[in-house]
Design an enzyme around this catalytic site. Structure first.
Site, PDB file in Angstrom:
ATOM      1  N   SER A 142      89.425  28.943  62.005  1.00 36.02           N
ATOM      2  CA  SER A 142      89.747  28.745  63.419  1.00 36.02           C
ATOM      3  C   SER A 142      88.588  29.107  64.344  1.00 36.02           C
ATOM      4  O   SER A 142      87.553  28.454  64.342  1.00 36.02           O
ATOM      5  CB  SER A 142      91.013  29.541  63.747  1.00 36.02           C
ATOM      6  N   ASP A 192      75.715  23.011  64.591  1.00 36.08           N
ATOM      7  CA  ASP A 192      75.502  21.714  65.242  1.00 36.08           C
ATOM      8  C   ASP A 192      74.382  21.746  66.274  1.00 36.08           C
ATOM      9  O   ASP A 192      73.706  20.738  66.512  1.00 36.08           O
ATOM     10  CB  ASP A 192      76.795  21.239  65.903  1.00 36.08           C
ATOM     11  N   LYS A 236      90.507  25.132  59.535  1.00 41.85           N
ATOM     12  CA  LYS A 236      91.630  25.132  60.480  1.00 41.85           C
ATOM     13  C   LYS A 236      91.109  24.705  61.857  1.00 41.85           C
ATOM     14  O   LYS A 236      90.489  25.481  62.568  1.00 41.85           O
ATOM     15  CB  LYS A 236      92.293  26.500  60.589  1.00 41.85           C
TER      16      LYS A 236
END
Length: 560
Positions: A295, A306, A320
């Site tokens: 999460s 990224d 998740k």
């Protein structure tokens, strides 16, 4: 021409009317189905309550039916009844009113598993291994763990009397405690790994944990002159989205997109950008993750990866990527309902494509290549969706032997530590403490005195293979091979206690250190022999390799 235009307009109006009518019909049909099925449910429950042969518990039956209904959706849409609200609040705030101790079921009784340093349980003298006998006069010797927990929790400032049975003591001990606001630190430990590499562990994303992380990093930089950082998110199950944004913002520039959410209701379509000036955008950074990182942990890790802000080391994360929102229900209960999905800066979703088929620990299972989509980081590195974050440098998981697993499950390590503490007031400082030959031999004698037995998982699997071989008539062709292999895999306590001594010593060391030096001591000790910490330090001490992992076109690496 005019008539033709009029006909077109009339046709469009007719189509619009039909479309609205269909929408209205669809809505009315759906509402009718809802009303119909709710009426069926009510009438069924009424008949059960009136005519079922035994008495029934309305709360239990309704709770079960709600839980089973929600299980058909996803694992995170759940019903929270009033009696579970304290646990829910603890998950989001890290705070509750109580004595500050982890408790667990041991055989048929409940014991103190770990008292938190600095809170009522520890300050009053309760120790790990103490068996609960009474709480405020209530006999709890046959109570469930949840029932004991409920008695220990309560209003801050209230006193309670606890009677326990302790190893090494002939008579029960009684302690008088005052409940306090228990705040479990989201950052249980931070420190220096060497002269220029700092380390911060984040346990959960509870309220204001971003401030705790910031303070820890500032102290490492200002007081200890840390120039590089290892940020440990291993086994961090996540928590508050806004705290994930705040923490990622510590490392990336103001205005950078960190995560976005998209749902069926456009209200939940949001883009979360770094709201303030960062703490440090150039400090070399390693993020540690494993299968238990979920999460909010994946949001931070995914944003760092990224945006090519740091190197991710460890194992693929949980996967998740579903957003939950709590909705108030009647009688002080709540519904935690999935309303959207997370998307990290590259555009990929971190949610497992199939959350109904996972590994035993709940993490992402194997995903076919045909279902995975390729994305790119800011530098053009290839990354993929399909569930979780795949590290830039993957570390092969370590597995415990069957013997070690059973020693933990059967409380052999825990009980030996309890017995050891009853005989030894102190041990060496954390940095010097090791399991000596004398201590290990003492543990071996203790295990043998408990009539301890265990099974070999490999042997059980071999028996299944042998059964299949017999059915397929291959067994007789390899009977001698099967016999020899079975003999090698059969549990042998003396042999296995020697063969797996290093990992058992690690388990003993960790359990004993937490008894004397609590959680901080245990973490500090574990860091010395941590494989992933070693890899992180190696990467940060080799900036050419660090930079190469962040360059365009790099290939994911796997290391044992």
């Amino acid at each position: 021409m005019k008539n033709k235009y009029t006909k077109i307009v009339a046709s469009l109006l007719l189509l619009g009317t039909l479309f609205v009518g269909l929408l209205s019909f669809d809505r009315d049909s759906k509402n009718f189905k809802i009303a119909k099925n709710l009426d069926i449910y009510y009438s069924l429950f009424r008949e059960l309550n009136l005519f079922y042969v035994d008495s029934i518990s309305p709360e239990k039956i309704v709770k079960t039916s709600i839980d089973k209904m929600l299980e058909t959706l996803d694992p995170y849409t759940v019903y929270i009844p009033e009696q579970d609200m304290d646990d829910f609040e603890f998950m989001t705030t890290g705070e509750y009113g109580g004595i500050g101790a982890v408790i667990s079921k041991h055989d048929d009784h409940v014991v103190v598993a770990e008292p938190y340093e600095g809170f009522p349980a520890q300050k009053s003298g309760l120790k790990a291994g103490d068996e609960f006998l009474e709480i405020d006069g209530v006999d709890v010797r046959k109570h469930k763990t949840q029932d004991v927990s409920s008695l220990l929790k309560g209003n801050i400032g209230e006193t309670l009397k606890i009677k326990v049975k302790r190893v090494g003591e002939k008579s029960p001990l009684t302690f008088k405690l005052t409940r306090e606001k228990i705040h479990v630190d989201a950052v249980p430990y931070y420190g220096m790994l060497n002269e220029d590499v700092g380390y911060v562990r984040l346990k959960s994303f509870t309220l204001n944990c971003g401030d705790d992380v910031k303070r820890a990093i500032l102290e490492l930089k200002e007081k200890h002159h840390a120039k590089k950082l290892v940020f440990d998110l291993r086994s961090n199950p996540g928590g508050l989205l806004i705290e994930a944004v705040k923490i990622a913002n510590l490392f990336v520039n103001k205005g950078e997109e960190i995560v976005s959410t998209k749902g069926k209701v456009t209200t939940w379509d949001k883009v979360y950008k770094a709201p303030v000036a960062p703490l440090d955008t150039v400090m070399p950074l390693v993020v540690l993750v494993n299968r238990g990182s979920a999460s909010a942990s994946e949001i931070v890790t995914g944003a760092i990866q990224d945006l090519d802000r740091g190197v991710v080391i460890g194992r693929r994360t949980f996967g998740k990527g579903l957003v939950q929102t709590t909705r108030d229900l009647s009688y002080n209960s709540k519904l935690k309902v999935t309303t959207a999905k997370y998307y990290i800066p590259s555009g990929r979703c971190i949610q497992a494509l199939d959350y109904s088929h996972r590994n035993e620990d709940g993490s992402v299972g194997t995903i076919p290549d045909s279902l995975i989509t390729e994305f790119s980081t800011r530098n053009g590195r290839k990354v993929y969706d399909g569930g979780g974050i795949t590290p830039d440098l993957e570390i092969a998981p370590e597995y415990f032997s069957s013997l070690s697993i059973h020693l933990i499950r059967d409380f052999m390590v825990f009980d030996y530590a309890t017995d050891f503490v009853s005989k030894h007031k102190t041990i060496a400082p954390v940095e010097d403490f090791e399991i000596t030959d004398e201590m290990y031999n003492d543990f071996v004698s203790y295990v043998k005195s408990q009539d301890f037995t265990y099974e070999s998982i490999s042997e059980k699997l071999l028996e299944k293979v042998m059964e299949k071989a017999k059915k397929e008539k291959y067994y007789d062709l390899s009977k001698d091979d099967f016999t020899q292999l079975k003999e090698k895999l059969a549990p042998n306590l003396d042999k296995d206690l020697e063969a797996f001594r290093p990992e058992i010593c690690d388990l003993l060391k960790g359990e004993l250190i937490v008894r004397y030096y609590y959680q901080k001591g245990q973490i500090e000790s574990a860091l010395k022999d941590d494989i992933e910490i070693k890899k992180a330090k190696d990467i940060l001490n080799d900036m050419d390799k660090y930079n190469s992992l962040l360059e365009s076109g790099r290939v994911i690496k796997h290391e044992d």
